[in-house]
Scaffold this motif. Structure first.
Motif, PDB file in Angstrom:
ATOM      1  N   SER A   1      -5.595  -7.464  -1.956  1.00 35.90           N
ATOM      2  CA  SER A   1      -4.480  -6.581  -2.307  1.00 35.90           C
ATOM      3  C   SER A   1      -4.999  -5.231  -2.806  1.00 35.90           C
ATOM      4  O   SER A   1      -4.458  -4.183  -2.472  1.00 35.90           O
ATOM      5  N   ARG A   2      -6.064  -5.266  -3.596  1.00 35.46           N
ATOM      6  CA  ARG A   2      -6.647  -4.011  -4.096  1.00 35.46           C
ATOM      7  C   ARG A   2      -7.232  -3.182  -2.951  1.00 35.46           C
ATOM      8  O   ARG A   2      -7.080  -1.973  -2.918  1.00 35.46           O
TER       9      ARG A   2
ATOM     10  N   GLU B   1      -6.213  -3.198   0.107  1.00 40.24           N
ATOM     11  CA  GLU B   1      -5.077  -2.665   0.857  1.00 40.24           C
ATOM     12  C   GLU B   1      -4.466  -1.458   0.151  1.00 40.24           C
ATOM     13  O   GLU B   1      -4.079  -0.481   0.792  1.00 40.24           O
ATOM     14  N   ARG B   2      -4.395  -1.520  -1.187  1.00 40.79           N
ATOM     15  CA  ARG B   2      -3.867  -0.371  -1.937  1.00 40.79           C
ATOM     16  C   ARG B   2      -4.780   0.839  -1.778  1.00 40.79           C
ATOM     17  O   ARG B   2      -4.309   1.971  -1.668  1.00 40.79           O
TER      18      ARG B   2
ATOM     19  N   ASP C   1      -4.093   2.317   1.628  1.00 40.84           N
ATOM     20  CA  ASP C   1      -2.823   3.059   1.635  1.00 40.84           C
ATOM     21  C   ASP C   1      -2.993   4.468   1.086  1.00 40.84           C
ATOM     22  O   ASP C   1      -2.230   5.364   1.405  1.00 40.84           O
ATOM     23  N   ARG C   2      -4.014   4.650   0.271  1.00 40.23           N
ATOM     24  CA  ARG C   2      -4.286   5.964  -0.329  1.00 40.23           C
ATOM     25  C   ARG C   2      -5.413   6.693   0.413  1.00 40.23           C
ATOM     26  O   ARG C   2      -6.018   7.621  -0.110  1.00 40.23           O
TER      27      ARG C   2
END
Length: 78
Positions: A7-8, A10-11, A14-15
Motif C-alpha cells: 500500500s505504501r 502504491e501511494r 500515485d505521487r
C-alpha cells in the motif's frame, strides 16, 4: 511483502515517486558510473545568445563520460 508495505509503494507511485531500493540497477554494491571529473567554464554562456534572440538562455552541461545516445547530464551519482 505485506499488504501494508505494498500500500505504501502504491501511494508513492500515485505521487510519481518510488523506493530507490526497488528500482532495477539504481543501487550497486560498488559505484558504477562512466562520468568523469570535468570543469565547465561559464564565461561564454551569456555571450552565445543575446536576450533579444530568445526568451531564455540555458546551457546544458554534458559530462565527457556520458555515453553517446544516453541522457545528457553532469553526474549520475547524486
Amino acid at each position: 511483502m505485506t499488504a501494508q508495505l505494498e500500500s505504501r509503494y502504491e501511494r508513492l507511485a500515485d505521487r510519481h515517486s518510488g523506493a530507490l531500493w526497488r528500482m532495477t540497477g539504481a543501487l550497486t554494491k560498488a559505484p558504477a558510473t562512466t562520468m568523469v571529473p570535468h570543469l565547465w567554464r561559464y564565461t561564454e554562456a551569456g555571450q552565445l545568445v543575446i536576450p533579444e534572440l530568445c526568451d531564455r538562455r540555458v546551457i546544458a552541461f554534458d559530462n565527457p563520460g556520458t555515453q553517446p545516445g544516453r541522457l545528457t547530464r553532469t553526474t549520475d551519482t547524486l
